[in-house]
Scaffold this motif. Structure first.
Motif: not given
Length: 213
Positions: A176-194
């Motif tokens: 269960r923690e693996i999807p959370r880590r993937i989502w969190w990494n994806y969210f950080r990338k979106i924030v940085i790109i934005t």
């Protein structure tokens, strides 16, 4: 334990006697009777040679038996008590009427033999009963040990299953923690790109004087 010899004596005079085994008891019995008269105690136990002599002294009459084992005193004591009761109940066997020449002596010799056989048989039955009880206790202990081993095995299986469940739960938690880590990494990338895009737009607008400086 076996009663091998018994007798009744008035003082040092043997009134009736019987030996179930070979051998001469007269000399040893004479020594025992002398010691009994000197001590004048109700009960004595004397070991001479390979035999143990048990005596019951009542009103000048000595009831005596010889056994091959010093450890058992219960059976000889019960035997002598039975002989004394039988002797005193019969008036023909009193001190006044009982003598070695009397025909009653031969009759009482048969009574001695009957009681000796009876108490020796009871001793054998007691030994068999004791052996049977030991066997029963051994069987019960064996069953208890088997039950304990079975319970221990069941407990080990239960603990093993508990460990498996705990391991499965940990693995599920990690899954269960693996999807959370993937989502969190994806969210950080979106924030940085934005943020990068917004910063670039601001720089461009500043360079063309759209946004006054």
């Amino acid at each position: 334990m076996t009663i091998t010899y018994s007798c009744i004596a008035n003082g040092r005079v043997v009134l009736a006697e019987l030996a179930l085994s070979g051998g001469s008891y007269q000399e040893t019995v004479a020594k025992v009777l002398r010691l009994v008269l000197l001590k004048a105690e109700p009960k004595t136990i004397i070991q001479l040679g390979s035999c143990v002599y048990h005596t019951l002294f009542i009103d000048g009459i000595t009831y005596l038996c010889a056994t091959d084992n010093a450890l058992d005193t219960v059976v000889p004591s019960a035997f002598l008590k039975k002989v004394s009761d039988t002797f005193t109940r019969n008036p023909l066997m009193s001190q006044e009427h009982f003598s070695p020449s009397n025909a009653v002596a031969a009759d009482f010799q048969q009574i001695l033999g009957k009681y000796m056989m009876k108490y020796n048989k009871n001793q054998d039955d007691s030994t068999i009963s004791t052996a049977s009880q030991v066997t029963d206790v051994k069987n019960v202990m064996t069953q208890n040990i088997d039950t304990i081993l079975e319970r221990e095995e069941t407990l080990n299986i239960f603990l093993g299953r508990t460990d498996d469940l705990q391991t499965t739960a940990k693995e599920f938690q990690k899954t269960r923690e693996i999807p959370r880590r993937i989502w969190w990494n994806y969210f950080r990338k979106i924030v940085i790109i934005t943020m990068a895009i917004l910063l670039s737009v601001i720089i461009i607008l500043l360079s063309i004087n759209v946004i006054p400086t």
